[in-house]
Scaffold this motif. Structure first.
Motif, PDB file in Angstrom:
ATOM      1  N   ARG A 166       2.552  39.412  -8.197  1.00 50.61           N
ATOM      2  CA  ARG A 166       1.811  39.906  -6.975  1.00 50.61           C
ATOM      3  C   ARG A 166       1.137  38.395  -6.281  1.00 50.61           C
ATOM      4  O   ARG A 166       1.598  37.279  -6.912  1.00 50.61           O
ATOM      5  N   VAL A 205       0.679  34.889  -4.527  1.00 49.93           N
ATOM      6  CA  VAL A 205       1.452  33.913  -4.008  1.00 49.93           C
ATOM      7  C   VAL A 205       2.965  33.796  -4.860  1.00 49.93           C
ATOM      8  O   VAL A 205       4.079  33.549  -4.129  1.00 49.93           O
ATOM      9  N   ASP A 255       5.441  37.855 -15.294  1.00 51.67           N
ATOM     10  CA  ASP A 255       4.134  37.848 -15.087  1.00 51.67           C
ATOM     11  C   ASP A 255       3.378  38.479 -16.522  1.00 51.67           C
ATOM     12  O   ASP A 255       4.283  39.307 -17.285  1.00 51.67           O
ATOM     13  N   LEU A 304       5.533  37.724 -19.239  1.00 50.43           N
ATOM     14  CA  LEU A 304       5.257  36.589 -20.073  1.00 50.43           C
ATOM     15  C   LEU A 304       4.026  36.399 -19.841  1.00 50.43           C
ATOM     16  O   LEU A 304       3.340  36.300 -18.451  1.00 50.43           O
ATOM     17  N   ASP A 305       3.312  36.033 -21.047  1.00 50.72           N
ATOM     18  CA  ASP A 305       1.871  35.331 -20.906  1.00 50.72           C
ATOM     19  C   ASP A 305       2.000  34.068 -21.110  1.00 50.72           C
ATOM     20  O   ASP A 305       2.683  33.458 -22.132  1.00 50.72           O
ATOM     21  N   VAL A 306       1.819  33.240 -20.064  1.00 49.16           N
ATOM     22  CA  VAL A 306       1.970  31.520 -19.878  1.00 49.16           C
ATOM     23  C   VAL A 306       1.311  30.870 -21.061  1.00 49.16           C
ATOM     24  O   VAL A 306       1.645  29.966 -21.416  1.00 49.16           O
ATOM     25  N   ASN A 355       2.982  29.285 -11.614  1.00 50.86           N
ATOM     26  CA  ASN A 355       2.094  29.798 -10.561  1.00 50.86           C
ATOM     27  C   ASN A 355       1.047  30.471 -11.192  1.00 50.86           C
ATOM     28  O   ASN A 355      -0.176  30.674 -10.519  1.00 50.86           O
ATOM     29  N   VAL A 399      -1.155  24.360  -7.792  1.00 52.97           N
ATOM     30  CA  VAL A 399      -2.517  23.976  -8.284  1.00 52.97           C
ATOM     31  C   VAL A 399      -3.592  24.586  -7.148  1.00 52.97           C
ATOM     32  O   VAL A 399      -3.660  25.600  -7.269  1.00 52.97           O
ATOM     33  N   TYR A 445     -12.589  26.291 -13.343  1.00 51.38           N
ATOM     34  CA  TYR A 445     -11.502  26.436 -12.636  1.00 51.38           C
ATOM     35  C   TYR A 445     -11.102  25.056 -12.266  1.00 51.38           C
ATOM     36  O   TYR A 445      -9.944  24.626 -12.298  1.00 51.38           O
ATOM     37  N   LYS A 461      -7.607  23.011 -13.111  1.00 52.59           N
ATOM     38  CA  LYS A 461      -6.811  22.626 -12.068  1.00 52.59           C
ATOM     39  C   LYS A 461      -6.591  20.937 -11.934  1.00 52.59           C
ATOM     40  O   LYS A 461      -5.792  20.495 -11.782  1.00 52.59           O
ATOM     41  N   ILE A 482      -6.639  31.256  -0.091  1.00 51.35           N
ATOM     42  CA  ILE A 482      -5.369  32.206   0.082  1.00 51.35           C
ATOM     43  C   ILE A 482      -5.826  33.502  -0.165  1.00 51.35           C
ATOM     44  O   ILE A 482      -6.290  34.036  -0.912  1.00 51.35           O
ATOM     45  N   THR A 525      -5.318  36.611  -1.285  1.00 54.02           N
ATOM     46  CA  THR A 525      -4.483  37.239  -2.187  1.00 54.02           C
ATOM     47  C   THR A 525      -5.576  38.088  -3.301  1.00 54.02           C
ATOM     48  O   THR A 525      -6.692  37.798  -3.082  1.00 54.02           O
TER      49      THR A 525
HETATM   50  N1  LIG Z   1      -6.198  32.583  -3.918  1.00 52.85           N
HETATM   51  C1  LIG Z   1      -6.460  31.210  -3.638  1.00 52.85           C
HETATM   52  O1  LIG Z   1      -7.312  31.442  -2.852  1.00 52.85           O
HETATM   53  C2  LIG Z   1      -5.636  30.487  -4.405  1.00 52.85           C
HETATM   54  C3  LIG Z   1      -6.184  28.894  -3.800  1.00 52.85           C
HETATM   55  C4  LIG Z   1      -5.450  28.028  -4.297  1.00 52.85           C
HETATM   56  C5  LIG Z   1      -4.740  27.842  -5.404  1.00 52.85           C
HETATM   57  N2  LIG Z   1      -4.461  29.116  -5.952  1.00 52.85           N
HETATM   58  C6  LIG Z   1      -3.580  29.273  -7.029  1.00 52.85           C
HETATM   59  O2  LIG Z   1      -2.279  30.078  -6.653  1.00 52.85           O
HETATM   60  C7  LIG Z   1      -1.808  30.698  -8.025  1.00 52.85           C
HETATM   61  C8  LIG Z   1      -1.475  32.091  -7.609  1.00 52.85           C
HETATM   62  O3  LIG Z   1      -2.526  32.562  -7.222  1.00 52.85           O
HETATM   63  P1  LIG Z   1      -3.115  33.984  -6.590  1.00 52.85           P
HETATM   64  O4  LIG Z   1      -3.669  33.661  -5.384  1.00 52.85           O
HETATM   65  O5  LIG Z   1      -1.465  34.597  -5.916  1.00 52.85           O
HETATM   66  O6  LIG Z   1      -3.766  34.972  -7.607  1.00 52.85           O
HETATM   67  P2  LIG Z   1      -3.345  36.588  -7.991  1.00 52.85           P
HETATM   68  O7  LIG Z   1      -4.554  36.832  -8.783  1.00 52.85           O
HETATM   69  O8  LIG Z   1      -3.088  37.178  -6.709  1.00 52.85           O
HETATM   70  O9  LIG Z   1      -2.038  36.350  -8.938  1.00 52.85           O
HETATM   71  C9  LIG Z   1      -2.051  35.732 -10.058  1.00 52.85           C
HETATM   72  C10 LIG Z   1      -1.008  36.231 -10.903  1.00 52.85           C
HETATM   73  O10 LIG Z   1      -1.184  35.446 -12.228  1.00 52.85           O
HETATM   74  C11 LIG Z   1      -0.896  36.376 -13.224  1.00 52.85           C
HETATM   75  N3  LIG Z   1      -1.255  35.817 -14.609  1.00 52.85           N
HETATM   76  C12 LIG Z   1      -2.752  35.887 -14.963  1.00 52.85           C
HETATM   77  N4  LIG Z   1      -2.869  35.545 -16.105  1.00 52.85           N
HETATM   78  C13 LIG Z   1      -1.517  35.329 -16.781  1.00 52.85           C
HETATM   79  C14 LIG Z   1      -1.152  34.880 -17.648  1.00 52.85           C
HETATM   80  N5  LIG Z   1      -1.644  34.606 -18.910  1.00 52.85           N
HETATM   81  N6  LIG Z   1       0.119  34.704 -17.826  1.00 52.85           N
HETATM   82  C15 LIG Z   1       1.080  35.076 -16.818  1.00 52.85           C
HETATM   83  N7  LIG Z   1       0.706  35.657 -15.650  1.00 52.85           N
HETATM   84  C16 LIG Z   1      -0.712  35.644 -15.446  1.00 52.85           C
HETATM   85  C17 LIG Z   1      -1.746  37.680 -12.794  1.00 52.85           C
HETATM   86  O11 LIG Z   1      -1.119  38.832 -13.270  1.00 52.85           O
HETATM   87  C18 LIG Z   1      -0.881  37.737 -11.166  1.00 52.85           C
HETATM   88  O12 LIG Z   1       0.166  38.325 -11.151  1.00 52.85           O
HETATM   89  C19 LIG Z   1      -2.641  30.460  -9.025  1.00 52.85           C
HETATM   90  O13 LIG Z   1      -2.351  29.338  -9.949  1.00 52.85           O
HETATM   91  C20 LIG Z   1      -4.139  30.081  -8.198  1.00 52.85           C
HETATM   92  O14 LIG Z   1      -5.118  29.439  -9.027  1.00 52.85           O
HETATM   93  C21 LIG Z   1      -5.011  30.417  -5.475  1.00 52.85           C
END
Ligand SMILES: NC(=O)c1ccc[n+]([C@@H]2O[C@H](COP(=O)([O-])OP(=O)(O)OC[C@H]3O[C@@H](n4cnc5c(N)ncnc54)[C@H](O)[C@@H]3O)[C@@H](O)[C@H]2O)c1
Length: 264
Positions: free
Chosen positions: A11, A13, A32, A52-54, A80, A131, A145, A149, A181, A183
């Motif tokens: 889901r 980004v 994911d 996948l759990d990273v 990501n 990041v 957090y 990062k 973002i 999301t």
């Molecule tokens: N949303 C924001 O405001 C924002 C801003 C800057 C950076 N980011 C970064 O962008 C990236 C994507 O975030 P997003 O906004 O799409 O968030 P999101 O929560 O919508 O998506 C994150 C995804 O990571 C998956 N995930 C969580 N733990 C995991 C694990 N252990 N192993 C594998 N997958 C796992 C979740 O299931 C989810 O699908 C992240 O690294 C986040 O830190 C987000």
């Protein structure tokens, strides 16, 4: 065939980044920790899915071997997957603090190392790490957090330096550092004062980040901020921390106004 892996791609980004890679002709593995979203996204965009759990480096290596078996090679790996739990560090329990460090930092390290092993000596490739501006400067309400990062950027740049020192020029590492973002990561945080700084600029859309990833794939850059001017502001605050810390309450107030406006 060109192979690509995106973590946390069920889901947000990651989903848009994976879609962009499919559109660019890559054979994409959508991974994911959440099996249902990984499977649904992969089916929707025309990719393969894998749970996948990273945090699990052996599972990360298995995903790497999976894409090499499918596509013949690994060209792009996007770290990501991320988690954000807001609040001062002293209000978070140890498991919460550990989760953010393990997913955001260790997950990025696991993915980068696994990818380098497949790219180095096999035609090269590009690791893209999603990041955050929280990797560049202080973020009140998101301290752990931000730590996770900052570590991801420090690791990425240091590893890029190690690659060049080892004479490896065909493996790139790029960090994308976005502002907030819209999301699922932020959907439940419109009433959360600790998340105010994530809302203090103009919220980005996941497609903006997919476009930024596409740009660095065409022209590798060690660190890219989105948008650029917020990156410049974050960097200024980092170079002059006393100024940065004084500006934070003003930005938090702006973020709270934006949260209330978005909630309407
Ligand atoms: N949303 C924001 O405001 C924002 C801003 C800057 C950076 N980011 C970064 O962008 C990236 C994507 O975030 P997003 O906004 O799409 O968030 P999101 O929560 O919508 O998506 C994150 C995804 O990571 C998956 N995930 C969580 N733990 C995991 C694990 N252990 N192993 C594998 N997958 C796992 C979740 O299931 C989810 O699908 C992240 O690294 C986040 O830190 C987000």
């Amino acid at each position: 065939m060109r192979g690509a892996v995106v973590t946390g791609a069920g889901r947000g980004v990651g989903k848009l980044v994976a879609k962009m890679l499919v559109q660019r002709g890559y054979t994409v593995l959508v991974t994911d920790v959440d099996e249902a979203t990984a499977t649904a996204t992969a089916a929707e965009i025309g990719a393969a899915a894998r749970v996948l759990d990273v945090r699990d480096h052996e599972a990360v290596e298995a995903a790497r071997d999976d894409i090499v078996a499918r596509a013949g090679r690994l060209d792009v790996w996007v770290n990501n997957a991320g988690v954000l739990v807001t609040g001062p560090a002293w209000e978070q329990d140890a498991a919460t603090r550990r989760l953010m460090i393990e997913v955001n930092t260790l997950g990025t390290i696991n993915g980068t190392v696994a990818a380098i092993e497949a790219m180095r000596g096999h035609g090269g490739g590009h690791v893209v790490n999603i990041v955050s501006l929280a990797g560049i400067t202080a973020v009140a309400g998101e301290a752990v957090y931000a730590a996770s990062k900052h570590a991801a950027i420090g690791f990425s740049l240091s590893t890029l330096a190690d690659l060049r020192m080892a004479g490896v020029r065909d493996v790139d590492i790029s960090c994308i550092c976005p502002d907030g973002i819209w999301t699922p990561m932020l959907y439940d945080k419109l009433d959360d004062p600790s998340a105010a700084l994530s809302f203090s600029g103009t919220l980005l859309q996941p497609a903006d980040i997919a476009a930024a990833v596409a740009r660095v794939l065409d022209r590798p850059r060690p660190v890219v901020t989105v948008p650029k001017w917020r990156g410049a502001l974050a960097r200024f605050g980092d170079v002059f921390p006393r100024f940065g810390l004084r500006a934070i309450p003003l930005m938090v107030a702006q973020g709270r106004r934006n949260q209330r406006r978005s909630a309407r």
